[in-house]
Motif scaffolding. Structure first.
Motif, PDB file in Angstrom:
ATOM      1  N   ASP A 106      -2.095   5.076   2.568  1.00 16.17           N
ATOM      2  CA  ASP A 106      -3.076   4.122   2.878  1.00 16.17           C
ATOM      3  C   ASP A 106      -2.625   3.041   3.865  1.00 16.17           C
ATOM      4  O   ASP A 106      -3.654   2.573   4.431  1.00 16.17           O
ATOM      5  N   ALA A 107      -1.475   2.825   3.964  1.00 19.51           N
ATOM      6  CA  ALA A 107      -1.059   1.756   5.016  1.00 19.51           C
ATOM      7  C   ALA A 107      -1.257   2.561   6.403  1.00 19.51           C
ATOM      8  O   ALA A 107      -1.666   1.688   7.113  1.00 19.51           O
ATOM      9  N   ALA A 129     -11.582  -5.664   1.417  1.00 25.80           N
ATOM     10  CA  ALA A 129     -10.171  -6.217   1.234  1.00 25.80           C
ATOM     11  C   ALA A 129     -10.182  -7.514   1.334  1.00 25.80           C
ATOM     12  O   ALA A 129      -9.101  -8.128   0.595  1.00 25.80           O
ATOM     13  N   TRP A 136      -2.365  -8.207   7.313  1.00 23.46           N
ATOM     14  CA  TRP A 136      -2.161  -6.627   7.851  1.00 23.46           C
ATOM     15  C   TRP A 136      -2.261  -6.874   9.416  1.00 23.46           C
ATOM     16  O   TRP A 136      -1.325  -6.275  10.058  1.00 23.46           O
ATOM     17  N   THR A 192      -4.894   2.194   6.947  1.00 20.99           N
ATOM     18  CA  THR A 192      -5.539   0.779   7.161  1.00 20.99           C
ATOM     19  C   THR A 192      -4.946   0.335   8.479  1.00 20.99           C
ATOM     20  O   THR A 192      -5.996  -0.450   9.131  1.00 20.99           O
ATOM     21  N   VAL A 202      -6.688  -8.919   5.147  1.00 15.82           N
ATOM     22  CA  VAL A 202      -6.896  -8.480   6.674  1.00 15.82           C
ATOM     23  C   VAL A 202      -6.079  -9.071   7.501  1.00 15.82           C
ATOM     24  O   VAL A 202      -5.278  -8.682   8.552  1.00 15.82           O
ATOM     25  N   LEU A 211     -13.400  -3.250   6.592  1.00 14.12           N
ATOM     26  CA  LEU A 211     -12.414  -3.621   5.545  1.00 14.12           C
ATOM     27  C   LEU A 211     -13.033  -4.885   4.698  1.00 14.12           C
ATOM     28  O   LEU A 211     -12.299  -5.625   4.139  1.00 14.12           O
ATOM     29  N   LYS A 259      -7.568   1.312  11.183  1.00 12.21           N
ATOM     30  CA  LYS A 259      -8.660   0.726  10.862  1.00 12.21           C
ATOM     31  C   LYS A 259      -8.623  -0.913  11.610  1.00 12.21           C
ATOM     32  O   LYS A 259      -9.676  -1.360  12.798  1.00 12.21           O
ATOM     33  N   VAL A 260      -7.412  -1.418  11.509  1.00 14.66           N
ATOM     34  CA  VAL A 260      -7.153  -2.666  12.146  1.00 14.66           C
ATOM     35  C   VAL A 260      -7.177  -2.571  13.678  1.00 14.66           C
ATOM     36  O   VAL A 260      -7.673  -3.112  14.588  1.00 14.66           O
ATOM     37  N   LEU A 281       0.728  -1.193   0.052  1.00 11.40           N
ATOM     38  CA  LEU A 281       0.121  -0.120  -0.027  1.00 11.40           C
ATOM     39  C   LEU A 281       0.837   1.368  -0.068  1.00 11.40           C
ATOM     40  O   LEU A 281       2.070   1.095   0.318  1.00 11.40           O
ATOM     41  N   LEU A 324     -13.799  -6.809  11.086  1.00 11.57           N
ATOM     42  CA  LEU A 324     -13.497  -5.785  10.238  1.00 11.57           C
ATOM     43  C   LEU A 324     -14.057  -6.270   8.824  1.00 11.57           C
ATOM     44  O   LEU A 324     -14.240  -5.404   7.912  1.00 11.57           O
TER      45      LEU A 324
END
Length: 224
Positions: free
Chosen positions: A129-130, A182, A190, A133, A187, A179, A136-137, A125, A157
């Motif tokens: 974006d990384a 994705a 990540w 993301t 997921v 997510l 979010k995780v 990513l 997620l």
């Protein structure tokens, strides 16, 4: 698991690790059994951060380790985890680990041209974006309050509701399905990367490995 010193054959074509080895040294010894006749060979390593938690649990099942042994174990598991998830040439990571420079051909810009990273089999990513993301995780793990395993947080997620999710009222969380587009493989990858980098951690509680956010993860969410 892969075989070790007991195998003395030069024409091994494949070595597969169904679980993460205990250390980079173990991986190098076991994967190094392939292709000793000089012909092409393939090594496959299936990694999950929960493997590291299992190694840690087995090492301490008879009681706490001496401080020096504990530090060595922490270093070994951290190094093999980083090797498995780092988006860098695998051969270069191995040689760096053992204190040697990887011989790079001047005319080649593609690294070793043999590992998954250098062959373009992995995806990355952008930095922006990384970071988004990762937040979010981490947010999902934070909302789960360290009471559930990695699979449960991944399902949050992905927006996968089951009886336990509904019983906990977690399908109403803002992170639920965040997510979904994705896919599960991404997921989980990540999440493993965030564990290896120290933003999440897997810990044992009773008979189950649980996932929780670390202070470093909370700082990242707060943009500290």
């Amino acid at each position: 698991i892969a075989f070790g010193m007991g195998i003395d054959r030069s024409n091994v074509r494949y070595v597969a690790h169904a679980n993460t080895p205990k250390s980079v040294e173990h991986y190098q010894q076991e994967s190094g059994r392939a292709g000793r006749d000089g012909l092409p060979a393939e090594c496959v390593l299936l990694f999950a951060a929960s493997d590291l938690a299992l190694h840690r649990s087995l090492a301490t099942m008879n009681g706490a380790l001496p401080i020096e042994r504990q530090r060595a174990l922490d270093r070994q598991l951290r190094d093999i985890g980083r090797y498995a998830v780092s988006p860098l040439c695998r051969h270069r990571l191995l040689t760096d680990h053992f204190g040697a420079a990887y011989p790079q051909a001047p005319q080649s810009e593609a690294g070793c041209e043999a590992c998954d990273v250098c062959l373009g089999e992995t995806k990355s990513l952008s930095e922006e974006d990384a970071r988004l993301t990762a937040k979010k995780v981490l947010s999902a793990a934070w909302r789960a309050e360290g009471r559930y395993g990695t699979g449960y947080v991944v399902n949050l997620l992905l927006g996968k509701a089951d009886e336990r999710t509904r019983r906990n009222g977690h399908e109403t969380l803002q992170v639920f399905g965040l997510l979904q587009s994705a896919g599960e493989a991404a997921v989980r990858s990540w999440t493993d990367q965030l564990i290896v980098q120290g933003f999440l951690e897997v810990y044992e509680s009773g008979d189950y490995p649980l996932l929780r956010i670390t202070e470093a993860g909370k700082e990242l969410c707060r943009d500290v």
